[in-house]
Design an enzyme around this catalytic site. Structure first.
Site, PDB file in Angstrom:
ATOM      1  N   SER A 142       0.852  -1.195   0.000  1.00 42.00           N
ATOM      2  CA  SER A 142       0.000   0.000   0.000  1.00 42.00           C
ATOM      3  C   SER A 142       0.880   1.235   0.000  1.00 42.00           C
ATOM      4  CB  SER A 142      -0.901   0.006   1.248  1.00 42.00           C
ATOM      5  OG  SER A 142      -1.568   1.245   1.389  1.00 42.00           O
ATOM      6  N   TYR A 156      -2.081  -0.289  10.470  1.00 40.98           N
ATOM      7  CA  TYR A 156      -2.157  -0.710   9.069  1.00 40.98           C
ATOM      8  C   TYR A 156      -0.870  -0.342   8.342  1.00 40.98           C
ATOM      9  CZ  TYR A 156      -3.760  -1.122   4.237  1.00 40.98           C
ATOM     10  OH  TYR A 156      -3.868  -1.463   2.919  1.00 40.98           O
TER      11      TYR A 156
END
Length: 246
Positions: A142, A156
């Site tokens: 990501s 995250y």
């Protein structure tokens, strides 16, 4: 000359979003696909769709947070096609909330899915690649593994930073015939945005994902990496919406 002919490709998290888009995009090429996810009915339906369109695929139910299930998925791929050429570690989970909310169950799930799931995939496929003398790991991370998403996305981001470090270390250790690619998406249409239980964070994601691009954008990046000649290793690709600032 590209490097796509007759490859066996295993895709985790194939039941929706990026994984589904990758499967559909690769189905038009000379690949044999192994679709892995927890929701067997979803990947069975996707297999049927691919076969009807002239492609080749099988479905394997597995939860990437369980090492034995990931191993069984790779074993099933080898049993069906005698080898594995590409493993796409795509399965992921995102739950955004400030650290002060202490959502430790969600922290655990992100670590188990986003980091340990990738490690379990590597553990299962690495011996296969070594025996074959070739292979290709593609790890989906990501942009939150490049810049910390704070407040709210700290854990995250930590998992995705870890995948980035893991991918670079894997590249260095894997040897000259095993390739490693890291794909880092920005806002992409997927179920990832629906994992948060914190109300303000859910509202933030609702606004943030209004700029999302179709998951097929990631599928095209994956195919680009796979199709390179064997002596070319595409190590990192970042794919964002043009208008995304983060």
């Amino acid at each position: 000359m590209n490097n796509s002919a007759n490859k066996v490709v295993v895709i985790t998290g194939a039941s929706s979003g990026i994984g589904e888009a990758i499967a559909l995009h690769l189905a038009d090429k000379p690949f044999s696909l192994v679709l892995v996810a927890r929701r067997l009915e979803k990947i069975n339906a996707l297999v049927d769709r691919i076969i009807q369109q002239g492609g080749q695929a099988i479905a394997v139910k597995a939860d990437v947070t369980r090492q034995e299930e990931v191993q069984r998925a790779i074993d099933a791929a080898v049993a069906a096609y005698q080898r594995v050429d590409v493993l796409i570690n795509n399965a992921g989970f995102m739950a955004i909330a400030p650290l002060s909310e202490l959502k430790t169950d969600e922290w655990d799930k992100m670590i188990d899915t986003n980091l340990k799931g990738v490690l379990y995939g590597i553990a299962a496929a690495f011996p296969v690649f070594q025996r074959q003398g070739r292979g290709h790991f593609i790890n989906v991370a990501s942009v939150a593994g490049i810049k910390v998403l704070a407040p709210g996305g700290v854990v995250y981001s930590a998992t995705k930073f870890a995948v980035r470090a893991l991918s670079e270390g894997l590249r260095q250790e894997a040897g000259k015939t095993i390739r490693t690619t890291l794909i880092s998406p920005g806002a992409v249409e997927s179920e990832l945005q629906f994992g948060s239980s914190d109300a303000p964070s859910k509202q933030f994601l609702h606004e943030f994902y209004k700029q999302a691009i179709p998951a097929d954008a990631i599928a095209r990046a994956v195919l680009f990496a796979i199709e390179q000649p064997g002596d070319v290793d595409i190590n990192e690709i970042v794919v964002r919406p043009t208008q995304e600032e983060f």
